[in-house]
Write a protein that holds these residues in place. Sequence first.
Motif, PDB file in Angstrom:
ATOM      1  N   GLY A  15       0.829  -1.202   0.000  1.00  0.00           N
ATOM      2  CA  GLY A  15       0.000   0.000   0.000  1.00  0.00           C
ATOM      3  C   GLY A  15       0.862   1.250   0.000  1.00  0.00           C
ATOM      4  O   GLY A  15       2.007   1.230   0.451  1.00  0.00           O
ATOM      5  N   GLN A  48      -2.287   9.035   4.976  1.00  0.00           N
ATOM      6  CA  GLN A  48      -1.575   8.721   6.212  1.00  0.00           C
ATOM      7  C   GLN A  48      -0.527   9.793   6.476  1.00  0.00           C
ATOM      8  O   GLN A  48       0.034  10.380   5.560  1.00  0.00           O
ATOM      9  CB  GLN A  48      -0.906   7.344   6.008  1.00  0.00           C
ATOM     10  CG  GLN A  48      -0.448   6.660   7.245  1.00  0.00           C
ATOM     11  CD  GLN A  48       0.060   5.231   7.029  1.00  0.00           C
ATOM     12  OE1 GLN A  48       0.709   4.692   7.894  1.00  0.00           O
ATOM     13  NE2 GLN A  48      -0.235   4.586   5.925  1.00  0.00           N
ATOM     14  N   ALA A 114      -1.548  -0.791  11.357  1.00  0.00           N
ATOM     15  CA  ALA A 114      -0.541   0.275  11.418  1.00  0.00           C
ATOM     16  C   ALA A 114      -0.247   0.591  12.886  1.00  0.00           C
ATOM     17  O   ALA A 114      -1.044   0.259  13.771  1.00  0.00           O
ATOM     18  CB  ALA A 114      -1.043   1.516  10.694  1.00  0.00           C
ATOM     19  N   LEU A 120      -5.097  -2.607   8.351  1.00  0.00           N
ATOM     20  CA  LEU A 120      -4.663  -2.555   6.955  1.00  0.00           C
ATOM     21  C   LEU A 120      -4.969  -3.869   6.232  1.00  0.00           C
ATOM     22  O   LEU A 120      -4.659  -4.043   5.079  1.00  0.00           O
ATOM     23  CB  LEU A 120      -3.156  -2.263   6.886  1.00  0.00           C
ATOM     24  CG  LEU A 120      -2.705  -0.934   7.526  1.00  0.00           C
ATOM     25  CD1 LEU A 120      -1.183  -0.800   7.474  1.00  0.00           C
ATOM     26  CD2 LEU A 120      -3.344   0.266   6.845  1.00  0.00           C
ATOM     27  N   CYS A 216       8.348  -2.298   7.458  1.00  0.00           N
ATOM     28  CA  CYS A 216       8.414  -2.251   5.984  1.00  0.00           C
ATOM     29  C   CYS A 216       9.863  -2.141   5.536  1.00  0.00           C
ATOM     30  O   CYS A 216      10.306  -2.831   4.608  1.00  0.00           O
ATOM     31  CB  CYS A 216       7.652  -1.033   5.453  1.00  0.00           C
ATOM     32  SG  CYS A 216       5.935  -0.975   5.966  1.00  0.00           S
TER      33      CYS A 216
HETATM   34  C1  LIG Z   1       0.665   1.480   3.574  1.00  0.00           C
HETATM   35  C2  LIG Z   1       1.239   0.966   4.844  1.00  0.00           C
HETATM   36  N1  LIG Z   1       1.805  -0.257   4.843  1.00  0.00           N
HETATM   37  C3  LIG Z   1       2.327  -0.748   5.990  1.00  0.00           C
HETATM   38  C4  LIG Z   1       2.276  -0.026   7.157  1.00  0.00           C
HETATM   39  C5  LIG Z   1       2.852  -0.641   8.434  1.00  0.00           C
HETATM   40  O1  LIG Z   1       3.600   0.150   9.151  1.00  0.00           O
HETATM   41  C6  LIG Z   1       1.698   1.261   7.113  1.00  0.00           C
HETATM   42  N2  LIG Z   1       1.624   2.058   8.224  1.00  0.00           N
HETATM   43  N3  LIG Z   1       1.176   1.718   5.951  1.00  0.00           N
END
Ligand SMILES: Cc1ncc(CO)c(N)n1
Length: 273
Positions: A15, A48, A114, A120, A216
């Motif tokens: 994402g 975000q 998250a 998520l 990540c």
């Molecule tokens: C898009 C996305 N993927 C993974 C995480 C995990 O930290 C996050 N906060 N946002």
Amino acid sequence: MGQLIKVCKALTVAGSDSGGGAGIQADVKTFQEFGVYGMSVLTAVTAQNTTGVQGVYPVPLDGLEQQLTSIGSDLKPDAVKTGMLFSGEYIESVAFFIKKFGWSNLVVDPVMVAKGGASLLGEEALEAMKMYMLPLAKVITPNIPEAEALTGIEITGDEARHEAARILFNMGADYVVIKGGHMEDEFVSDLVYNGNEMCELIDKRVYTKNTHGTGCTFSAAVAAELAYGKTMENAVRNAKKFIQTAIEHGIDVGSGHGPVNHFAYRRILHEQH
Ligand SMILES: Cc1ncc(CO)c(N)n1
Ligand SMILES: Nc1ncnc2c1ncn2[C@@H]1O[C@H](COP(=O)(O)OP(=O)(O)OP(=O)(O)O)[C@@H](O)[C@H]1O
């Protein structure tokens, strides 16, 4: 005339984090730092920032499948990493294309929630993760809550963590790394299991609120190293060094949980020489 350079290629299926610290952005930045050509297939767009997740907007399924087809018909990744996969339906589709194109060196980071608590991945997706993704994985890299959700075991200490690693291994991954960022100790230990030996990667806990994107970044670093053909043992060791340096030199942006510093490792190496 320009000179053409052969490079290793890594793909992330994940994402987007508009804030730039996690998700696709963390992955591609990390690939770049390792000198690997980065490619991305988006499953969802998240709105975000450092304070949390304000919205999740999935890419339509045919859009996801077209991105996978576009990559598969032209660019063969040397390693693939999955992050936020959004739903069981998307997981099944991504697994189908990974098999169809014969992609190997698959790093599955089973992103579920998250740091601020936003979901998520749908709860219905756990079974799809076990059934379709784990059997294809070279390595799975859950954090403690993800390992608990996948195994049904409450990880209260070393014994339970080892048991969870064995269960995850039996679900089909060649290697299991249970990350220890969520434990409270003075040292952070990531448990690595290859079906034979348990080994721990240990470093000092950094006391900071700027830990957005740690998971990540770690798994993208593993994928970058695998793209180069490194052994899993070397890949996870170097990924741990990379994330430790990135956390130690966290970036001061935003008012919440700031991101780790993806260029710290390179900067520090340069300063030392
Ligand atoms: C898009 C996305 N993927 C993974 C995480 C995990 O930290 C996050 N906060 N946002
Ligand atoms: N405070 C810390 N100090 C040192 N290392 C850390 C710290 N927090 C996490 N790590 C390291 O960062 C990596 C990711 O671990 P963590 O358990 O935080 O993943 P995660 O929960 O999946 O992260 P994310 O917030 O991206 O979802 C691991 O290698 C872990 O050892």
